[in-house]
Design an enzyme around this catalytic site. Structure first.
Site, PDB file in Angstrom:
ATOM      1  NE  ARG A 100     -40.329  98.547 100.252  1.00 32.63           N
ATOM      2  CZ  ARG A 100     -39.126  98.915  99.815  1.00 32.63           C
ATOM      3  NH1 ARG A 100     -38.328  98.061  99.178  1.00 32.63           N
ATOM      4  NH2 ARG A 100     -38.696 100.148  99.995  1.00 32.63           N
ATOM      5  CB  THR A 389     -31.914  96.560  93.958  1.00 31.87           C
ATOM      6  OG1 THR A 389     -32.277  97.273  95.140  1.00 31.87           O
ATOM      7  CG2 THR A 389     -33.191  96.180  93.238  1.00 31.87           C
ATOM      8  CG  ASP A 429     -35.902 102.199 100.736  1.00 32.70           C
ATOM      9  OD1 ASP A 429     -34.871 102.877 100.666  1.00 32.70           O
ATOM     10  OD2 ASP A 429     -36.162 101.284  99.941  1.00 32.70           O
TER      11      ASP A 429
HETATM   12  N1  GLU Z   1     -34.494  99.762  98.471  1.00 28.37           N
HETATM   13  C1  GLU Z   1     -34.648 100.466  97.250  1.00 28.37           C
HETATM   14  C2  GLU Z   1     -36.096 100.514  96.834  1.00 28.37           C
HETATM   15  O1  GLU Z   1     -36.868  99.701  97.241  1.00 28.37           O
HETATM   16  C3  GLU Z   1     -33.814  99.892  96.150  1.00 28.37           C
HETATM   17  C4  GLU Z   1     -32.363  99.958  96.498  1.00 28.37           C
HETATM   18  C5  GLU Z   1     -31.406 100.039  95.329  1.00 28.37           C
HETATM   19  O2  GLU Z   1     -31.755  99.657  94.223  1.00 28.37           O
HETATM   20  O3  GLU Z   1     -30.260 100.465  95.512  1.00 28.37           O
HETATM   21  O4  GLU Z   1     -36.448 101.365  96.084  1.00 28.37           O
END
Ligand code: GLU
Length: 570
Positions: A100, A389, A429
Site C-alpha cells: 500500500r 483498480t 483514500d
Molecule cells: N483505492 C481503492 C481502495 O484501495 C480502490 C479503488 C477502486 O477500486 O476504484 O480501496
C-alpha cells in the site's frame, strides 16, 4: 478442453503486436498441472500464462500480470500505484504482502484542507501532487519474489516489455476512460503524446500504442531490481514531479521514496460453513468486512432460500449494513491506530451482530458495535466513488493460489506521468477531514501512514483443506460486497466461477439500496420495499471482479461479465 497456453502463446506470436483480443467472460478451464490465471485484460492474462508455462510460480505469474496491466490497462493500476497480494499454499499456509502507498513523512492531518480549513471538492484533491502516495507495487513484487519466486526477476518483465515496445491496441474500455477522465489522463505532455491526437481527442479504438518510455522503465527495473525504482534517477524523477504539483509544504521527497517498505503481514482467516477463508488485513478494510458479512449470514440457510429469492439478498444487504458500520469506525492502518481485528471477527460478537438481522424486516439503522478489544471509536469522513483498480489471480502447478489486487485509486490516478506510467492518487483514500463530530478520525492523514483501502484479495480452502477459490474485485467501497457476493455464489449456490461473478449486484449505501439495472432485481422493487427497503435506486453496478474456482479437478477462470468491450470468442 482448451489448452490455454497453446492458444495464448500462439495468438501472441501470430499477432506480432498485442491486439485487443475480445475478452470472454466465460470460463477458461485448466487442469492443475498447467495452472490458471484470471485477469481483467486477456493480454495481461496471457502474460501470466506465459510465465507459468516457463515454470514460474504463481507469485512470478501474478507479478507479470501486474506489470502487463501497467501497459494495457493504464487507467486502473500499475507500478505507479500499490496493492495487496494474498498467497495460499496447497497445504493451507497463507501469507500476505502489503504494498500500500504511504503518505510523505511530513504530511499532517490537515493535508487536504484549503487555507480556510475547508475540505475542497474531491476532484481538486485528486488532480494534485497532494494525492500521490509513495508507490508500493514494485517493492511488494520484489519482496514476494524474493520469498516465493522461481524464475529470475528479470524474466518477469519480458511480456510487459514486449507489450510496451511492440505495442498494444486501445480497446473500447480504455478509449472510453481516456474520454471520460481527460482532466487526469491528458494532464501531462507525455500522456497526451501517447494516447491523444493533435486535437486532444482520445486515439480511436484499435490504434496501436507503443510506450517506449515504459519499455525502458521496465528494462531498468528488470536489470536494476527494486533499487532502480526506489533510488537514483527514477526516485528523483518521481519526487520532483510530485513536489512540483504539490501546493503546500511537506511534499514527497526522495527520502520518502527511498525509505518505502512493503510489509509481509499475517493473513486474516476465519471459517464460513465448511470452508476456510483467508484475506488481507489492515490497512485494508476489505478482508475483515468480507468475513464479517459472511459470518453474520452463516446462521441462515441461504442455499435453501435460493439465489433467486429477494429474501436471500435482503439478508445480505442487512449484513452489509452491519459490517460497513464497523468498518467506518474501526478500520485504518494498524501501524498507526489500534484496530480490533480479532474482536471484529469474534464469533460471540458476530452472533450478537447477526441477531440484529431479521428475515422479515430491514434494520432501521445500523450502528457500529463494540467488539472485544475496541479501544477507540472514531467516525470516518468522506468516501468518494472510485474507478481504478484491477484484481487478478493465479494458481500454479503446485496448487499455490495467489490473489492480487493492484490499484492507482481513481482512473489514471493523479494524472501525473513519469517514465510512461501514471502515479496514483491513493492518498484520497484517507479521510480528508481529520476531525468529524469533534473526534479524530482513525483514517486521517499522517506522515508515513497507509490510507485505508477496501481491496479484498482472498483465498479459500474447501472442507478437506484443498485450494478452492482465489477471488477479489475492483470498485472502491463496493469491493468487499462484490467479493462476498461471489463467495456466496460459489459456496452457497454451487455456481461456476463465471456464474458467481454474473450474480446480480445489490448494495446498501446507508439507507439507500442499489439494485443492479438489467437484472431480475429490477422487477423486485415491491418485494424489497415490503422488507423495509424504501430508498431503492436501480442503476448499473460499477464493479469488476475476477476469480479462479476449483470444480471437480479443474480450475475455472473468469473475469467480470460486466467489463465493457466484450465480443464473443471465435
Ligand atoms: N483505492 C481503492 C481502495 O484501495 C480502490 C479503488 C477502486 O477500486 O476504484 O480501496
Amino acid at each position: 478442453m482448451r489448452n490455454i497456453f497453446v492458444t495464448s502463446l500462439a495468438s501472441l506470436a501470430l499477432a506480432g503486436c498485442a491486439t485487443y483480443p475480445a475478452p470472454a467472460p466465460q470460463d477458461t478451464v485448466a487442469t492443475v498441472p498447467a495452472g490458471a490465471v484470471s485477469a481483467a485484460d486477456p493480454r495481461a492474462q496471457e502474460a501470466g500464462e506465459a510465465i507459468l508455462a516457463k515454470g514460474g510460480s504463481a507469485t512470478d505469474a501474478a507479478i507479470a500480470v501486474m506489470l502487463a496491466l501497467t501497459v494495457v490497462e493504464p487507467q486502473s493500476s500499475g507500478i505507479g500505484g500499490g496493492g495487496f497480494l494474498v498467497r495460499g499454499e496447497a497445504d493451507g499456509d497463507v501469507t500476505t504482502f502489503d504494498g500500500r502507498e504511504t503518505a510523505p513523512a511530513a504530511a499532517t492531518p490537515d493535508w487536504f484542507l484549503d487555507d480556510e480549513g475547508n475540505v475542497p471538492p474531491f476532484m481538486q484533491s485528486v488532480r494534485s501532487g497532494l494525492s500521490v502516495g509513495v508507490p508500493g507495487n514494485i517493492a511488494l513484487a520484489a519482496k514476494a519474489h524474493a520469498a516465493h519466486g522461481k524464475l529470475a526477476w528479470s524474466e518477469l518483465f519480458g511480456p510487459a516489455i514486449e507489450l510496451a515496445r511492440e505495442g498494444f491496441q486501445i480497446n473500447p474500455r480504455m478509449h472510453d476512460a481516456l474520454g471520460r477522465s481527460k482532466d487526469r489522463a491528458a494532464h501531462t505532455a507525455e500522456a497526451r503524446a501517447l494516447y491523444y491526437d493533435t486535437f486532444g481527442e482520445p486515439l480511436p479504438v484499435g490504434t496501436l500504442v507503443q510506450n517506449e518510455a515504459l519499455a525502458r522503465t521496465f528494462e531498468s527495473l528488470a536489470s536494476g531490481g527494486r533499487e532502480a525504482f526506489y533510488s537514483g534517477t527514477r526516485a528523483l524523477a518521481i519526487a520532483t514531479a510530485v513536489a512540483a504539483d504539490t501546493p503546500k509544504p511537506g511534499a514527497m521527497t526522495y527520502e520518502d521514496i527511498a525509505g518505502y517498505e512493503a510489509k509481509e503481514r499475517n493473513a486474516v482467516c476465519s471459517s464460513y460453513r465448511t470452508y476456510r477463508i483467508c484475506s488481507m488485513g489492515p490497512p485494508t478494510s476489505g478482508g475483515v468486512a468480507v468475513q464479517q458479512m459472511l459470518l453474520q449470514l452463516e446462521r441462515f440457510d441461504l442455499a435453501s432460500l435460493g439465489a433467486d429469492n429477494p429474501v436471500t439478498w435482503h439478508l445480505f444487504l442487512e449484513s452489509q449494513r452491519l459490517a460497513y458500520a464497523d468498518r467506518e469506525i474501526y478500520l485504518a492502518d494498524t501501524d498507526f491506530v489500534s484496530v480490533p481485528v480479532e474482536g471484529l471477527l469474534d464469533r460471540t460478537y458476530l452472533a450478537g451482530r447477526s441477531a440484529l438481522i431479521s428475515p422479515q424486516e430491514s434494520l432501521a439503522e445500523a450502528k457500529a458495535g463494540t467488539p472485544p478489544g475496541a479501544t477507540t471509536a472514531m467516525a470516518d469522513g468522506d468516501e468518494p466513488e472510485e474507478h481504478g483498480t484491477s484484481h487478478f489471480a493465479v494458481v500454479d502447478s503446485e496448487n499455490t493460489m495467489v490473489s492480487y489486487t493492484s490499484t492507482i485509486e481513481g482512473a489514471f490516478g493523479s494524472g501525473l506521468m513519469v517514465g510512461g506510467f501514471y502515479l496514483n492518487n491513493e492518498l484520497t483514500d484517507f479521510s480528508r477531514s481529520p476531525v468529524v463530530e469533534g473526534r479524530e478520525v482513525a483514517n486521517r492523514v499522517e506522515g508515513g501512514k497507509r490510507p485505508r483501502s477496501s481491496m479484498s484479495p482472498t483465498v479459500i480452502y474447501d472442507s478437506q483443506g484443498r485450494p478452492f477459490m482465489a477471488v477479489g474485485a475492483a470498485g472502491g467501497s463496493t469491493i468487499p460486497v462484490t467479493t462476498a457476493r461471489a463467495i456466496i455464489g460459489a459456496i452457497d449456490f454451487g455456481l461456476s466461477a463465471e456464474e458467481a461473478l454474473r450474480l446480480p449486484f445489490m448494495m446498501a449505501f446507508g439507507e439507500r439500496v442499489l439494485l443492479e439495472e438489467g437484472t431480475w432485481l429490477e422487477d423486485q422493487a415491491e418485494a424489497f420495499r415490503a422488507l423495509g427497503h424504501e430508498d431503492l435506486v436501480i442503476r448499473q453496478a460499477p464493479i469488476k471482479a475476477g476469480a479462479l474456482l476449483m470444480r471437480g479437478d479443474r480450475w475455472q477462470s473468469a473475469r467480470d461479465p460486466r467489463l465493457e468491450g466484450f465480443v464473443d470468442m471465435p
